[in-house]
Enzyme design. Structure first.
Site, PDB file in Angstrom:
ATOM      1  N   THR A 151      33.609 -42.081  -4.397  1.00  8.29           N
ATOM      2  CA  THR A 151      32.499 -42.793  -5.029  1.00  8.29           C
ATOM      3  C   THR A 151      33.017 -43.549  -6.252  1.00  8.29           C
ATOM      4  O   THR A 151      34.086 -43.256  -6.776  1.00  8.29           O
ATOM      5  CB  THR A 151      31.380 -41.824  -5.456  1.00  8.29           C
ATOM      6  OG1 THR A 151      31.834 -41.011  -6.542  1.00  8.29           O
ATOM      7  CG2 THR A 151      30.940 -40.950  -4.287  1.00  8.29           C
ATOM      8  N   GLY A 152      32.247 -44.528  -6.685  1.00  7.16           N
ATOM      9  CA  GLY A 152      32.700 -45.354  -7.794  1.00  7.16           C
ATOM     10  C   GLY A 152      33.981 -46.092  -7.450  1.00  7.16           C
ATOM     11  O   GLY A 152      34.870 -46.253  -8.298  1.00  7.16           O
ATOM     12  N   SER A 176      36.008 -50.430  -8.524  1.00  9.31           N
ATOM     13  CA  SER A 176      36.902 -50.900  -9.586  1.00  9.31           C
ATOM     14  C   SER A 176      37.601 -49.706 -10.206  1.00  9.31           C
ATOM     15  O   SER A 176      37.298 -48.555  -9.883  1.00  9.31           O
ATOM     16  CB  SER A 176      36.134 -51.682 -10.660  1.00  9.31           C
ATOM     17  OG  SER A 176      35.253 -50.827 -11.379  1.00  9.31           O
ATOM     18  N   GLY A 177      38.557 -49.976 -11.095  1.00 12.31           N
ATOM     19  CA  GLY A 177      39.169 -48.953 -11.908  1.00 12.31           C
ATOM     20  C   GLY A 177      39.789 -47.802 -11.144  1.00 12.31           C
ATOM     21  O   GLY A 177      40.527 -47.997 -10.169  1.00 12.31           O
ATOM     22  N   ILE A 178      39.498 -46.573 -11.589  1.00 11.90           N
ATOM     23  CA  ILE A 178      40.105 -45.377 -11.018  1.00 11.90           C
ATOM     24  C   ILE A 178      39.788 -45.237  -9.535  1.00 11.90           C
ATOM     25  O   ILE A 178      40.662 -44.912  -8.724  1.00 11.90           O
ATOM     26  CB  ILE A 178      39.627 -44.134 -11.782  1.00 11.90           C
ATOM     27  CG1 ILE A 178      40.211 -44.127 -13.199  1.00 11.90           C
ATOM     28  CG2 ILE A 178      39.987 -42.843 -11.039  1.00 11.90           C
ATOM     29  CD1 ILE A 178      39.598 -43.095 -14.114  1.00 11.90           C
ATOM     30  N   GLY A 179      38.528 -45.462  -9.154  1.00  9.93           N
ATOM     31  CA  GLY A 179      38.150 -45.315  -7.753  1.00  9.93           C
ATOM     32  C   GLY A 179      38.893 -46.282  -6.858  1.00  9.93           C
ATOM     33  O   GLY A 179      39.371 -45.906  -5.772  1.00  9.93           O
ATOM     34  N   SER A 207      36.834 -35.781 -17.696  1.00 13.28           N
ATOM     35  CA  SER A 207      37.371 -36.612 -18.765  1.00 13.28           C
ATOM     36  C   SER A 207      37.969 -35.700 -19.820  1.00 13.28           C
ATOM     37  O   SER A 207      37.662 -34.498 -19.866  1.00 13.28           O
ATOM     38  CB  SER A 207      36.250 -37.453 -19.384  1.00 13.28           C
ATOM     39  OG  SER A 207      36.658 -38.083 -20.577  1.00 13.28           O
ATOM     40  N   TYR A 261      27.894 -39.465 -23.278  1.00 12.22           N
ATOM     41  CA  TYR A 261      28.934 -39.445 -22.245  1.00 12.22           C
ATOM     42  C   TYR A 261      29.696 -38.119 -22.321  1.00 12.22           C
ATOM     43  O   TYR A 261      29.927 -37.458 -21.299  1.00 12.22           O
ATOM     44  CB  TYR A 261      29.877 -40.624 -22.437  1.00 12.22           C
ATOM     45  CG  TYR A 261      31.053 -40.656 -21.486  1.00 12.22           C
ATOM     46  CD1 TYR A 261      30.921 -41.206 -20.206  1.00 12.22           C
ATOM     47  CD2 TYR A 261      32.293 -40.156 -21.862  1.00 12.22           C
ATOM     48  CE1 TYR A 261      31.994 -41.240 -19.337  1.00 12.22           C
ATOM     49  CE2 TYR A 261      33.375 -40.186 -20.997  1.00 12.22           C
ATOM     50  CZ  TYR A 261      33.225 -40.732 -19.733  1.00 12.22           C
ATOM     51  OH  TYR A 261      34.308 -40.757 -18.866  1.00 12.22           O
TER      52      TYR A 261
END
Length: 351
Positions: free
Chosen positions: A16-17, A20-23, A145, A158
């Site tokens: 999921t996610g 972009s980025g990490i996903g 995180s 967050y």
């Protein structure tokens, strides 16, 4: 059934996610290793572009538009993966959103929306994943995180969501162990990662979000995730700075309070104007791995390479992270030392 994780080239990996980025970095790395990937996010155009990139490189995968805050979307995602490939071997809960703002300024609506994605999206995804993995075996990987351990000013809500993700993940792991379920449960704890997140967060300040250095490549998180997909792992930090902050938060909490108030709070806003749009309530992604980090170097992590490489001593890597604590704390005085010291020491003293 005993716990046994398959090699990547025999796996179906759902992420999921993934727009972009990490996903996206994880999807590309998994596909390059021969896995079949199922990508989910809210932005159709970015998902389509991501799958095009993967197929162009010779990989195999599909995408499904899904909002992780809706359980029914994730149930449909699981059905689509099984209809296409017959099973799910690894489920990666990576979708997440951020808010930059003081806690007394952030609206209740925005706080709840962040929890809908970061916490409830992880809960829904984990429960649906486990319902399948109990029968077939496999890995559940939740992306937490450094904020799972260390609260960050301007990222208070967050941080709260990532603390909650850690509590949920740890409890779920215990319950599955009690049942002797063949499911590996991993929590990944990245430090500052060079994704487009600064441009995606809901920003209550007038300047663009800025991550505390050092800032690591998204590919480092992908390597940690894929290590956990093939080797049962409780948790992995990405970046020595993350392990350092976690240790300091446990061992010297008053010092961390001072660091947060005097260094982290002012250091998390840059000089550029705030990006006017965000992805808090709706998708906003561009199928990009990297974002704009206002001149900060985006670097690899020798610590993470050590942590994911059985040939390198984790004890040595942990010692380096501890030594790097002082360098991180005094980083405003000498930023160059922040960005080089811990990584160079691991490279200079492998064991």
């Amino acid at each position: 059934m005993s716990l046994s994780l398959k090699p990547l080239d025999q796996q179906v990996i759902l992420i999921t996610g993934a727009s972009s980025g990490i996903g996206l970095a994880t999807a590309k790395a998994a596909a390059a290793a021969g896995a079949k990937v199922v990508l989910a996010a809210r932005t159709r155009e970015a998902l389509a572009a991501a799958i095009d990139q993967i197929k162009y490189a010779g990989g195999e995968g599909i995408f499904v538009v899904a909002d992780v805050s809706r359980r029914e979307d994730l149930e449909a995602l699981a059905r689509r993966a099984i209809d296409e490939y017959g099973r799910i071997d690894t489920w990666v809960n990576n979708a997440g959103v951020g808010i930059w703002g003081r806690l007394d300024e952030v609206s209740d609506v925005d706080k709840r929306q962040l929890f809908e994605t970061n916490f409830w999206g992880t809960v829904y995804g984990s429960e649906i994943a486990v319902s399948h993995l109990r029968r077939t075996g496999g890995a559940l990987i939740n992306v937490g995180s450094v904020a799972s351990d260390a609260a960050l000013p301007l990222q208070g809500i967050y941080s709260a969501s990532k603390h909650a993700v850690q509590g949920y993940t740890n409890a779920l792991r215990m319950e599955l162990a009690a049942d002797k379920a063949p499911v590996s449960v991993t929590l990944i704890k990245p430090a500052s990662i060079g994704t487009p997140m600064p441009q995606h967060v809901k920003n209550y300040t007038d300047r663009e979000a800025r991550f505390p250095p050092p800032i690591y490549k998204p590919e480092e998180v992908a390597a940690a995730i894929l290590r956990a997909a093939t080797h049962p792992t409780r948790q992995l930090f990405v970046g020595s700075a993350g392990r350092t902050l976690s240790a300091l938060s446990r061992q010297t909490p008053r010092l961390m309070d001072w660091v947060g108030a005097n260094l982290l709070l002012p250091g998390q806003v840059g000089k550029a104007p705030a990006t006017p749009t965000d992805n808090l309530a709706q998708g906003r992604a561009e199928a990009q791995l990297y974002g704009d980090h206002q001149g900060s170097m985006i670097r690899p992590s020798a610590y993470t390479r050590a942590a994911t490489n059985p040939a390198i001593s984790l004890g040595a890597a942990g010692a380096v992270a501890a030594v790097g604590a002082g360098l991180f704390l005094w980083g405003r005085r000498d930023r160059a030392r922040i960005e080089t010291s811990s990584e160079e020491e691991v490279q200079a003293h492998p064991s």
